[in-house]
Design an enzyme around this catalytic site. Structure first.
Site, PDB file in Angstrom:
ATOM      1  N   CYS A 198      -2.549  -2.607   7.717  1.00  0.00           N
ATOM      2  CA  CYS A 198      -2.052  -3.475   6.615  1.00  0.00           C
ATOM      3  C   CYS A 198      -0.477  -4.772   6.396  1.00  0.00           C
ATOM      4  O   CYS A 198      -0.870  -6.066   5.750  1.00  0.00           O
ATOM      5  CB  CYS A 198      -1.814  -2.942   5.590  1.00  0.00           C
ATOM      6  SG  CYS A 198      -3.762  -2.157   5.156  1.00  0.00           S
ATOM      7  N   LYS A 216      -6.752  -4.763  -3.279  1.00  0.00           N
ATOM      8  CA  LYS A 216      -7.402  -5.968  -2.165  1.00  0.00           C
ATOM      9  C   LYS A 216      -8.395  -4.195  -1.892  1.00  0.00           C
ATOM     10  O   LYS A 216      -7.959  -3.023  -1.574  1.00  0.00           O
ATOM     11  CB  LYS A 216      -7.108  -5.860  -0.853  1.00  0.00           C
ATOM     12  CG  LYS A 216      -5.896  -5.238  -0.758  1.00  0.00           C
ATOM     13  CD  LYS A 216      -4.351  -5.455   0.221  1.00  0.00           C
ATOM     14  CE  LYS A 216      -3.976  -4.789   1.199  1.00  0.00           C
ATOM     15  NZ  LYS A 216      -4.317  -3.368   1.995  1.00  0.00           N
ATOM     16  N   ASP A 259       0.801  -0.828   0.367  1.00  0.00           N
ATOM     17  CA  ASP A 259       0.093   0.182  -0.189  1.00  0.00           C
ATOM     18  C   ASP A 259       1.298   1.504  -0.073  1.00  0.00           C
ATOM     19  O   ASP A 259       0.687   2.706   0.629  1.00  0.00           O
ATOM     20  CB  ASP A 259      -1.728   0.357   1.254  1.00  0.00           C
ATOM     21  CG  ASP A 259      -1.875  -0.389   1.081  1.00  0.00           C
ATOM     22  OD1 ASP A 259      -1.996  -1.449  -0.237  1.00  0.00           O
ATOM     23  OD2 ASP A 259      -2.817  -1.098   2.293  1.00  0.00           O
TER      24      ASP A 259
END
Length: 217
Positions: A157, A112, A14
Site C-alpha cells: 500500500c 479504501k 494503513d
C-alpha cells in the site's frame, strides 16, 4: 531535506492493528513504527491518513472464495488479485487507526477497499486503476505538492500510493525507517521490497531516513 509547511504533507498509510503483530494480516515488526510516526507528526503542520476498510465477504478475502487459501491468486476484472486473510473489516477494533497514533494534525482520512468487489492498495485509486479515492483533488485544492509517506506495508500500500502520487505529478519522499514491509521473495535472492525500491526510484521517488528531515527555521 527541509520541510516546507506550506506545500509539504505527511501521509500515513494503513497504520492499523490489523497489519501489526497479533493482527489478521500482520507485517513483521509493524508496531515498531508507531513511536517514530508520532514524532513525525510533531514536525509536520499537515497530515493525511489512509485506512483499509473492507465489508465482510470482500472479494480480496480468501474466505469469500470456496476452496481457496490465503495468498492464492485469482483473476478479477480489475486484474490479478492476491487473496488475503480477512482483515481491515469495517467497524472492527483492528480496523481502527492504531490507538496510540496522535491524530491531532491529521486533516483527512481516506478509507479504501470499501467496494465489495474491488480491492484498493493505493491512497489514490482502487485496484481497477480507474476509480479515484478523491485524495488527489483534496491535496491539489489544499496546495500540497510534496508528499512524505510512511506506514504499512512498504511493498504494497505504501508503494502503490507512492507510485500513483509520482505519476500524478507530486514530488514523493518515502521515510524508510517509518515503514515496514512484507518482503515476499522474487528472484535471485531479491524481495518485493527490492523490486519496489527500483521501480519507485525510476519514477523519481526519494528514499530518506527521518533523521534527514529538517524543519524550516
Amino acid at each position: 531535506m527541509q520541510i516546507n509547511p506550506a506545500t509539504d504533507i505527511l501521509g500515513l498509510v494503513d497504520i492499523q492493528p490489523t497489519f501489526m503483530p497479533g493482527g489478521e494480516l500482520a507485517v513483521a515488526r509493524g508496531d515498531e513504527i508507531v513511536p517514530g510516526v508520532n514524532r513525525l507528526l510533531t514536525r509536520f503542520d499537515h497530515a493525511f491518513m489512509t485506512q483499509d476498510w473492507h465489508p465482510p465477504g470482500h472479494v480480496s478475502f480468501a474466505s469469500a472464495h470456496p476452496g481457496r487459501q490465503p495468498y492464492d491468486t485469482i483473476d478479477l476484472p480489475s486484474g490479478r488479485q492476491v487473496l488475503w486473510p480477512d482483515h481491515g473489516v469495517a467497524g472492527t477494533p483492528t480496523a481502527a487507526i492504531h490507538p496510540v497514533i496522535d491524530q491531532a494534525r491529521v486533516e483527512v482520512i481516506i478509507r479504501k477497499g470499501f467496494h465489495p468487489a474491488l480491492d484498493s492498495y493505493s491512497a489514490f485509486f482502487e485496484n481497477d486503476r480507474a476509480t479515484p479515492t478523491g485524495l488527489e483533488g483534496w491535496l491539489r485544492q489544499r496546495g500540497f505538492s510534496r508528499l512524505f509517506l510512511c506506514g504499512l506495508a512498504t511493498d504494497f500500500c505504501v508503494a502503490w500510493s507512492a507510485e500513483d502520487a509520482a505519476r500524478l505529478g507530486f514530488t514523493v519522499v518515502m521515510i524508510e525507517d517509518a515503514c515496514r514491509g512484507i518482503g515476499l521473495p522474487t528472484t535471485e535472492g531479491r524481495t518485493t521490497i527490492d523490486e519496489v525500491r527500483d521501480r519507485l526510484t525510476a519514477l523519481g521517488v526519494t528514499f530518506i531516513d527521518s533523521t534527514g528531515l529538517q524543519n524550516a527555521a
